[in-house]
Design an enzyme around this catalytic site. Structure first.
Site, short mmCIF file in Angstrom:
data_model
loop_
_atom_site.label_atom_id
_atom_site.label_comp_id
_atom_site.label_asym_id
_atom_site.label_seq_id
_atom_site.Cartn_x
_atom_site.Cartn_y
_atom_site.Cartn_z
N ASP A 36 -6.89 2.23 1.54
CA ASP A 36 -6.88 2.74 2.85
C ASP A 36 -8.32 2.54 3.56
O ASP A 36 -9.23 2.17 2.70
CB ASP A 36 -6.28 4.03 3.11
CG ASP A 36 -7.23 5.24 2.37
OD1 ASP A 36 -8.34 4.87 2.09
OD2 ASP A 36 -6.73 6.29 2.81
N LYS A 86 0.74 -1.42 -0.03
CA LYS A 86 0.17 0.17 -0.02
C LYS A 86 1.03 1.17 -0.08
O LYS A 86 0.70 2.21 -0.82
CB LYS A 86 -0.87 0.18 1.23
CG LYS A 86 -1.81 1.19 1.09
CD LYS A 86 -2.87 1.32 2.43
CE LYS A 86 -2.01 2.09 3.44
NZ LYS A 86 -2.84 2.58 4.63
#
Length: 213
Positions: free
Chosen positions: A141, A123
């Site tokens: 997220d 990420k």
């Protein structure tokens, strides 16, 4: 919860890109070094908080060269109002050391290479490349996860699986879609009391009855 149809997915894509084509991260940074650290610090911490604690850190340690030889306790003190500051302090020092030893002080702008740095997972690597290069990548997220589920784009249980689903469904303009979904989730499609009266996607929302995500 109903899934979005192909036509609805195309419309969601279109509206996000129109509204957020120029969107960028709210993290403040001057270069790739500062961006990587800011993104790493922002994990389970607000961008506002990172923007407060990062400038003194960057002032004292303006590059990986200085940070690589920093005292752990000093770095901890500088970021101690950030969540998980103990681990983050260790990781950003290790990250700086590897960048110095392996990459000659230059942050590698490659997904796999970035993930060899301490504290940088998929990420974080994707967020860095989306922001710095405008890369056609997606990162999920809590905001993107919530928005994707409320719009019927994904029913996946994890962020990684949700990311793969969004990439498959959207394909193009992923950088704008990522930035847009983050800002949309942060300010409009909020976890509690979403601002439905300000939403430009109410006709496509699948969660009007509950907001359970």
């Amino acid at each position: 919860m109903k899934k979005a149809t192909r036509k609805e997915i195309q419309e969601i894509h279109k509206r996000f890109v129109e509204r957020y084509s120029d969107a960028v991260t709210e993290l403040k940074y001057k270069n790739a070094y500062e961006l990587v650290i800011a993104v790493a610090l922002s994990a389970q911490c607000t961008d506002k908080r990172v923007n407060i604690i990062a400038p003194p850190l960057f002032e004292k340690y303006p590059s990986t060269k200085e940070l690589a030889v920093a005292e752990l306790d000093d770095v901890k003190k500088l970021i101690n109002s950030c969540s998980f500051f103990n681990n983050k302090a260790k990781n950003i020092i290790k990250m700086a050391q590897r960048v110095e030893e392996v990459y000659g002080g230059e942050i590698p702008m490659d997904e796999k290479e970035l993930q060899t740095l301490a504290g940088v997972g998929q990420k974080t690597a994707h967020v860095v490349m989306i922001e710095y290069l405008g890369a056609n990548l997606m990162a999920v997220d809590t905001h993107v996860f919530r928005v994707a589920h409320r719009l019927g784009l994904s029913d996946d249980k994890t962020a990684i699986a949700t990311e793969a689903t969004l990439v498959k469904k959207f394909k193009n303009d992923l950088h704008a879609l990522h930035q847009g979904m983050v800002l949309f989730g942060r300010y409009i499609c909020t976890a509690k009391n979403p601002k439905c009266d300000e939403c430009f996607l109410t006709d496509l929302c699948k969660s009007k009855e509950g907001f359970k995500v």
